[in-house]
Enzyme design. Structure first.
Site, PDB file in Angstrom:
ATOM      1  N   SER A 140       0.816  -1.216   0.000  1.00 46.38           N
ATOM      2  CA  SER A 140       0.000   0.000   0.000  1.00 46.38           C
ATOM      3  C   SER A 140       0.843   1.255   0.000  1.00 46.38           C
ATOM      4  O   SER A 140       0.303   2.352  -0.077  1.00 46.38           O
ATOM      5  CB  SER A 140      -0.876   0.033   1.250  1.00 46.38           C
TER       6      SER A 140
ATOM      7  N   HIS B 269      -0.207  -2.059  -7.135  1.00 50.02           N
ATOM      8  CA  HIS B 269      -1.054  -1.829  -5.962  1.00 50.02           C
ATOM      9  C   HIS B 269      -2.533  -1.868  -6.343  1.00 50.02           C
ATOM     10  O   HIS B 269      -3.015  -1.005  -7.072  1.00 50.02           O
ATOM     11  CB  HIS B 269      -0.689  -0.474  -5.334  1.00 50.02           C
TER      12      HIS B 269
ATOM     13  N   GLU C 115      -2.301   0.862  -9.213  1.00 51.69           N
ATOM     14  CA  GLU C 115      -1.191   1.822  -9.279  1.00 51.69           C
ATOM     15  C   GLU C 115       0.070   1.033  -9.612  1.00 51.69           C
ATOM     16  O   GLU C 115       0.343   0.009  -8.974  1.00 51.69           O
ATOM     17  CB  GLU C 115      -0.981   2.497  -7.914  1.00 51.69           C
TER      18      GLU C 115
ATOM     19  N   ASN D  64      -3.438   6.313  -1.755  1.00 51.02           N
ATOM     20  CA  ASN D  64      -3.470   6.200  -0.294  1.00 51.02           C
ATOM     21  C   ASN D  64      -2.936   7.454   0.391  1.00 51.02           C
ATOM     22  O   ASN D  64      -3.307   7.752   1.527  1.00 51.02           O
ATOM     23  CB  ASN D  64      -2.659   4.986   0.170  1.00 51.02           C
TER      24      ASN D  64
END
Ligand code: 3HC
Length: 281
Positions: free
Chosen positions: A117, A138, A150, A188
């Site tokens: 993450s 990701h 990602e 994130n």
């Protein structure tokens, strides 16, 4: 690229295994924990049978997808795969140890992707000899539903590895964005402070959990409130992610909400433990 191994059969890993099988890859789903592996497979079966009920796929397609997934507790089964995607605990040391072990097992051409993450891909790559073949892929939870991947290059990731990661994401029927390596990457980095702030708002007694979530759904058009989303992600994972941002930036504005820590210490991990900010059957 024909075969893919997913390491870790948890929330993210079983979802990635499913979309990989749907993308026509031969998939190994590997987990050291036999019970976790069984649960991961059961989760995939549940999602596939729901898709059959909804007539998104027919029974024979479901059987084909299921048939492409081989669960295994033996890491040596991964030796000939073309790509490994790791989705284990969100901590750098276990990820590095896993990659070092895989480096000794997998054929030299195998690419190693991490579903981290927000941990450093460059640091993970330092644990293997093939650092040009390490990349971040990701995914977002729930993986079968969320469209995004990602893709993050480490310092030494080659252009070829980067291209292959994009092609794989496309075969998974996902949309990829390219993100530079930075703590928590892009999504994130934006999402985590919002969730953390929601937990501060709760702990300061400004609004109830139900009203915070209702507020963000009805007032900001979020599909799910930040607290229910944390329950979905897992409070322990959320805390690891929040701590990475705080520790890597050294910026007090990112300090994890104490209530999040308290709930994790109490075993309130969200949906997977039956209780987080809300209670589940
Ligand atoms: N697996 C597979 N499919 C699922 C699912 C799961 N775990 N959960 C829901 N679905 C499917 C449902 O079957 C349904 O499919 P349908 O449209 O064909 O009927 C569809 O998703 C919608 O589900 P529901 O009607 O049950 O409920 P919602 O409309 O509330 O949708 C949701 C659920 C998709 C989770 C939605 O609330 C949502 O999009 N939430 C935001 C999720 C999000 O922000 N994820 C990112 C988290 S951050 C992250 O993962 C990064 C990590 O690094 C921390």
């Amino acid at each position: 690229m024909k075969s893919i191994a997913i390491v870790g059969a948890g929330i993210m890993g079983n979802g990635i295994a499913q979309v990989a099988a749907e993308g026509n890859y031969k998939v190994f789903l590997y987990d050291v924990n036999a019970e976790g592996l069984e649960k991961g497979i059961a989760r995939i079966e549940k999602t596939l049978s729901r898709n059959v009920e909804k007539k998104k796929i027919d029974q024979s397609q479901s059987d084909e997808i299921h048939g492409r997934i081989t669960p295994t507790g033996n890491i040596n089964d991964l030796k000939d795969v073309d790509l490994v995607i790791e989705a284990i605990i969100e901590q750098i040391e276990p990820k590095k140890s896993l990659l070092t072990e895989l480096d000794g097992i997998c054929k030299p051409s195998t690419i190693f992707a991490s579903n981290t993450s927000g941990l450093s891909i460059t640091e993970m790559a330092s644990a293997v000899r093939r650092s040009d073949k390490v990349i971040g892929m990701h995914f977002f939870n729930p993986v079968p539903v969320m469209q995004l991947v990602e893709i993050i290059r480490g310092e030494q990731t080659s252009d070829e590895t980067f291209e292959i990661a994009h092609q794989v994401a496309e075969r998974f029927n996902k949309t990829a964005i390219s993100v530079k390596e930075a703590p928590l990457f892009a999504v994130n980095r934006i999402l985590t402070p919002m969730i953390n702030e929601a937990i501060f708002v709760l702990s300061e007694g400004i609004a109830s959990a139900e009203d915070i979530d209702k507020g963000m759904m009805l007032g900001a058009s979020h599909p799910i409130g930040p607290l229910a989303l944390t329950d979905l992600i897992g409070l322990d994972t959320m805390l690891f992610v929040a701590e990475t941002l705080y520790n890597e930036t050294n910026d007090s504005k990112y300090r994890p909400a104490p209530l999040l820590k308290k709930y994790v210490r109490a075993g309130r991990l969200g949906r997977k433990s039956g209780q987080g900010f809300f209670t589940y059957d």
